[in-house]
Write a protein that holds these residues in place. Structure first.
Motif, PDB file in Angstrom:
ATOM      1  N   ILE A   2      -1.857  -7.498   7.345  1.00  0.00           N
ATOM      2  CA  ILE A   2      -3.048  -6.874   6.764  1.00  0.00           C
ATOM      3  C   ILE A   2      -3.334  -5.540   7.450  1.00  0.00           C
ATOM      4  CG2 ILE A   2      -5.561  -7.108   6.576  1.00  0.00           C
ATOM      5  CD1 ILE A   2      -5.121 -10.064   6.014  1.00  0.00           C
ATOM      6  N   TYR A   3      -3.110  -5.461   8.761  1.00  0.00           N
ATOM      7  CA  TYR A   3      -3.294  -4.179   9.457  1.00  0.00           C
ATOM      8  C   TYR A   3      -2.442  -3.078   8.807  1.00  0.00           C
ATOM      9  CZ  TYR A   3      -5.631  -6.720  13.249  1.00  0.00           C
ATOM     10  OH  TYR A   3      -6.505  -7.481  13.988  1.00  0.00           O
ATOM     11  N   LYS A   4      -1.194  -3.408   8.499  1.00  0.00           N
ATOM     12  CA  LYS A   4      -0.292  -2.415   7.899  1.00  0.00           C
ATOM     13  C   LYS A   4      -0.693  -2.107   6.462  1.00  0.00           C
ATOM     14  CE  LYS A   4       3.239   0.290   7.819  1.00  0.00           C
ATOM     15  NZ  LYS A   4       3.230   1.541   8.626  1.00  0.00           N
ATOM     16  N   LEU A   5      -1.095  -3.120   5.712  1.00  0.00           N
ATOM     17  CA  LEU A   5      -1.502  -2.889   4.331  1.00  0.00           C
ATOM     18  C   LEU A   5      -2.741  -2.001   4.261  1.00  0.00           C
ATOM     19  CD1 LEU A   5      -0.987  -6.477   2.853  1.00  0.00           C
ATOM     20  CD2 LEU A   5       0.494  -4.504   2.566  1.00  0.00           C
ATOM     21  N   VAL A   6      -3.685  -2.235   5.156  1.00  0.00           N
ATOM     22  CA  VAL A   6      -4.887  -1.397   5.184  1.00  0.00           C
ATOM     23  C   VAL A   6      -4.527   0.040   5.536  1.00  0.00           C
ATOM     24  CG1 VAL A   6      -7.086  -1.033   6.369  1.00  0.00           C
ATOM     25  CG2 VAL A   6      -6.402  -3.329   5.721  1.00  0.00           C
ATOM     26  N   GLU A   7      -3.545   0.197   6.393  1.00  0.00           N
ATOM     27  CA  GLU A   7      -3.091   1.550   6.730  1.00  0.00           C
ATOM     28  C   GLU A   7      -2.495   2.251   5.513  1.00  0.00           C
ATOM     29  OE1 GLU A   7       0.234   3.667   9.659  1.00  0.00           O
ATOM     30  OE2 GLU A   7      -0.379   1.590   9.982  1.00  0.00           O
ATOM     31  N   LEU A   8      -1.797   1.508   4.670  1.00  0.00           N
ATOM     32  CA  LEU A   8      -1.186   2.100   3.480  1.00  0.00           C
ATOM     33  C   LEU A   8      -2.217   2.523   2.439  1.00  0.00           C
ATOM     34  CD1 LEU A   8       1.880  -0.295   3.019  1.00  0.00           C
ATOM     35  CD2 LEU A   8       1.879   2.007   3.970  1.00  0.00           C
ATOM     36  N   VAL A   9      -3.365   1.842   2.394  1.00  0.00           N
ATOM     37  CA  VAL A   9      -4.402   2.177   1.396  1.00  0.00           C
ATOM     38  C   VAL A   9      -5.565   2.890   2.071  1.00  0.00           C
ATOM     39  CG1 VAL A   9      -3.787   0.259  -0.111  1.00  0.00           C
ATOM     40  CG2 VAL A   9      -5.497  -0.094   1.672  1.00  0.00           C
ATOM     41  N   GLY A  10      -5.293   3.603   3.149  1.00  0.00           N
ATOM     42  CA  GLY A  10      -6.360   4.294   3.864  1.00  0.00           C
ATOM     43  C   GLY A  10      -7.077   5.325   3.018  1.00  0.00           C
ATOM     44  N   GLU A  11      -6.343   6.052   2.195  1.00  0.00           N
ATOM     45  CA  GLU A  11      -6.965   7.068   1.343  1.00  0.00           C
ATOM     46  C   GLU A  11      -7.882   6.435   0.304  1.00  0.00           C
ATOM     47  OE1 GLU A  11      -5.577  10.648  -1.726  1.00  0.00           O
ATOM     48  OE2 GLU A  11      -4.108   9.598  -0.490  1.00  0.00           O
ATOM     49  N   GLN A  12      -7.429   5.362  -0.346  1.00  0.00           N
ATOM     50  CA  GLN A  12      -8.263   4.675  -1.338  1.00  0.00           C
ATOM     51  C   GLN A  12      -9.463   4.005  -0.668  1.00  0.00           C
ATOM     52  OE1 GLN A  12      -5.002   4.503  -1.193  1.00  0.00           O
ATOM     53  NE2 GLN A  12      -4.159   5.015  -3.188  1.00  0.00           N
ATOM     54  N   ARG A  13      -9.281   3.534   0.552  1.00  0.00           N
ATOM     55  CA  ARG A  13     -10.404   2.901   1.248  1.00  0.00           C
ATOM     56  C   ARG A  13     -11.512   3.915   1.524  1.00  0.00           C
ATOM     57  NH1 ARG A  13      -9.995   0.594   7.424  1.00  0.00           N
ATOM     58  NH2 ARG A  13     -12.127  -0.244   7.590  1.00  0.00           N
ATOM     59  N   LYS A  14     -11.151   5.091   1.984  1.00  0.00           N
ATOM     60  CA  LYS A  14     -12.147   6.132   2.236  1.00  0.00           C
ATOM     61  C   LYS A  14     -12.850   6.547   0.951  1.00  0.00           C
ATOM     62  CE  LYS A  14     -12.604  10.809   4.102  1.00  0.00           C
ATOM     63  NZ  LYS A  14     -11.870  11.961   4.704  1.00  0.00           N
ATOM     64  N   ALA A  15     -12.062   6.717  -0.126  1.00  0.00           N
ATOM     65  CA  ALA A  15     -12.663   7.090  -1.405  1.00  0.00           C
ATOM     66  C   ALA A  15     -13.579   5.992  -1.938  1.00  0.00           C
ATOM     67  CB  ALA A  15     -11.556   7.406  -2.420  1.00  0.00           C
ATOM     68  N   THR A  16     -13.216   4.725  -1.685  1.00  0.00           N
ATOM     69  CA  THR A  16     -14.057   3.608  -2.144  1.00  0.00           C
ATOM     70  C   THR A  16     -15.405   3.615  -1.434  1.00  0.00           C
ATOM     71  OG1 THR A  16     -12.061   2.297  -2.549  1.00  0.00           O
ATOM     72  CG2 THR A  16     -14.150   1.113  -2.422  1.00  0.00           C
ATOM     73  N   ARG A  17     -15.384   3.834  -0.136  1.00  0.00           N
ATOM     74  CA  ARG A  17     -16.634   3.855   0.619  1.00  0.00           C
ATOM     75  C   ARG A  17     -17.546   4.992   0.134  1.00  0.00           C
ATOM     76  NH1 ARG A  17     -14.442   3.272   5.170  1.00  0.00           N
ATOM     77  NH2 ARG A  17     -14.256   5.463   5.730  1.00  0.00           N
ATOM     78  N   GLU A  18     -16.975   6.149  -0.093  1.00  0.00           N
ATOM     79  CA  GLU A  18     -17.782   7.267  -0.602  1.00  0.00           C
ATOM     80  C   GLU A  18     -18.289   6.985  -2.010  1.00  0.00           C
ATOM     81  OE1 GLU A  18     -15.170  10.565  -0.325  1.00  0.00           O
ATOM     82  OE2 GLU A  18     -15.281  10.725   1.869  1.00  0.00           O
ATOM     83  N   ASN A  19     -17.468   6.354  -2.820  1.00  0.00           N
ATOM     84  CA  ASN A  19     -17.880   6.060  -4.198  1.00  0.00           C
ATOM     85  C   ASN A  19     -19.014   5.039  -4.227  1.00  0.00           C
ATOM     86  OD1 ASN A  19     -17.554   6.130  -7.132  1.00  0.00           O
ATOM     87  ND2 ASN A  19     -16.647   4.112  -6.920  1.00  0.00           N
ATOM     88  N   VAL A  20     -18.936   4.014  -3.386  1.00  0.00           N
ATOM     89  CA  VAL A  20     -19.999   2.999  -3.346  1.00  0.00           C
ATOM     90  C   VAL A  20     -21.303   3.605  -2.843  1.00  0.00           C
ATOM     91  CG1 VAL A  20     -20.711   0.840  -2.261  1.00  0.00           C
ATOM     92  CG2 VAL A  20     -18.382   1.091  -3.089  1.00  0.00           C
TER      93      VAL A  20
END
Length: 499
Positions: free
Chosen positions: A325-343
């Motif tokens: 999961i640590y590696k998977l979260v690293e791969l979607v780091g850009e989408q994670r940041k965009a999700t937080r801003e969108n919410v």
């Protein structure tokens, strides 16, 4: 039915056409996020087809049943003419039985595939991948279900969705006592979602290869006991055991208290009931002894069946999931940041504003393809800052319907009087005047013909010659009587002795 050699030839052709289709897909320019995702899925589909065809071709070449050798022997033996006639009869018989059968060439099939990839047939491309409304076609993460599962884990703090998006990968902060069955189920759901999201957004990424690299580092950190969140557990079986070297008797061990004794016995898989003395006596038996050598009646049923090994394996499996999961979260780091801003942006708006924004996003997504099309411009009007033709009245107001040609600039045409007047001070006109040997001064403003420029230059040179100062005629001298005369007359009178 096709012969084996025909199947072999067809496989070779398919491999070449699949490769050509992948190259064309790679070379096609993608202007939007959705086009890039759809293109990656088409490339993966072509790659899988290429692999399947290659595997089929390899089986033909291996010829394990000997059919390929038999076919070579049949067409290359002494009865090749009879074999040819037999195959010809089979072909005629097939077409007699199926008069309406039409064989579609591979070129036609791949032309249809290229048309679908070019965007003329969008239904096939859309069916390759699907996203929820919250995911915005791969731009954001949709972790609402994972957040709900996280909130249902007993012992974990209750946090809102925005905070969860920030801390959901900090698994090392979760206490080991809270990492039970519910926590493992939560990790499985989180890992499954992240894998599915990455597979939809970046279909060309090989997760198996990523996991192999993770496994190597995880095994090393687990063996040394340095994996985050499991430092006290990983490394050996004795990590769960209390240090009994400082205790000489069960009475001294009883000073730990009921709760600590119960916790230590539970970690070892031993029965943790009874009085304080019974628990201390039971735990003191493990001093300097291997757990497998003790009386099985001291352990719970689960421990008797080897639960200590099972418990260690379960902990290792949970830690391995955390590493992935640590590696998977690293791969979607850009989408994670965009999700937080969108919410955060959505929570700061009213319901009507959110609906309006969603409609605007849908319209923008539909109009993205239209922006790349050539605008309708029958009158060849200049394009404005937005890439569209300017209004016709503005075109007429600036005189852009007038074209001015300059022979000195190499018959360059300028649209509008403003651009025409400005070009006299630009490098192209100055270079043309320099080639003619004429200075680019204000005298030659609005002169565009080479002949006119040369004639004007000759006229200016003659005027300069006439206007040049002549000392013999213009220099004045005065004699002793006060008579004023020019220099030439004065010198002549001095020579004659008159003065």
């Amino acid at each position: 039915m096709e012969s084996l050699l025909e199947q072999q030839r067809r496989c070779h052709e398919e491999r070449e056409r699949y490769m050509e289709a992948m190259v064309k897909e790679f070379m096609t320019k993608k202007t939007t996020h959705s086009e890039q995702i759809n293109s990656d899925h088409r490339i993966r589909y072509l790659r899988d087809c290429y692999s399947d065809t290659s595997a089929k071709l390899a089986q033909i070449y291996l010829d394990q049943d000997g059919s390929r050798r038999e076919e070579f022997r049949a067409i290359g033996g002494p009865n090749e003419s009879a074999e040819f006639q037999r195959r010809l009869r089979d072909i005629r018989e097939f077409h007699r039985r199926h008069p309406g059968e039409i064989q579609v060439p591979l070129s036609v099939e791949f032309d249809r595939l290229n048309v679908a990839g070019a965007g003329e047939v969008n239904e096939e491309a859309v069916s390759l991948v699907q996203f929820t409304d919250e995911e915005g076609y791969g731009k954001y993460l949709d972790l609402t279900e994972c957040h709900t599962n996280y909130m249902n884990i007993k012992g974990l703090p209750r946090i809102d969705y925005i905070t969860y998006l920030t801390v959901f990968d900090r698994l090392f902060e979760v206490s080991k006592s809270d990492k039970g069955a519910e926590y493992r189920k939560y990790l499985e759901g989180l890992q499954e979602y992240l894998e599915g999201f990455i597979d939809r957004v970046t279909p060309l990424l090989d997760l198996e290869e990523v996991y192999r690299g993770i496994e190597t580092g995880f095994n090393e950190s687990w063996a040394t006991g340095t994996f985050p969140g499991w430092a006290d557990t990983a490394g050996s079986e004795t990590a769960n055991r209390v240090d009994l070297s400082t205790y000489r008797s069960p009475e001294e061990l009883a000073s730990l208290g009921l709760d600590q004794l119960k916790a230590h016995l539970s970690n070892l898989g031993m029965k943790c009931g009874g009085t304080l003395e019974e628990r201390a006596q039971r735990l003191f038996l493990t001093k300097g002894a291997a757990l497998n050598s003790l009386d099985p009646s001291l352990f719970t049923r689960r421990r008797v069946a080897g639960s200590q090994v099972d418990e260690s394996d379960k902990q290792r499996q949970i830690a391995a999931m955390e590493a992935r999961i640590y590696k998977l979260v690293e791969l979607v780091g850009e989408q994670r940041k965009a999700t937080r801003e969108n919410v955060q942006r959505k929570q700061a708006r009213t319901g009507q504003e959110r609906d309006t924004e969603d409609d605007a996003d849908m319209i923008e997504e539909e109009d993205e393809d239209d922006e790349e099309e050539v605008p309708y411009n029958p009158k060849n009007l200049p394009l404005g800052w937005d890439g569209k033709p300017i209004p016709y009245w503005l075109y007429k107001l600036h005189g852009l319907n007038l074209n001015f040609s300059c022979e000195i600039c190499g018959n360059q045409t300028y649209r509008g009087p403003k651009a025409f007047q400005r070009h006299f001070a630009e490098w192209r006109h100055a270079h043309g005047m320099r080639c003619l040997g004429i200075p680019n001064t204000a005298h030659f403003a609005s002169v565009t013909q080479i002949e006119d420029a040369l004639a004007l230059w000759e006229k200016l040179k003659s005027q300069k010659t006439v206007e040049r100062w002549d000392p013999d005629q213009e220099e004045e001298f005065e004699d002793s009587r006060g008579n004023i005369m020019n220099k030439k007359m004065y010198k002549d009178m001095v020579k004659e002795g008159i003065l």
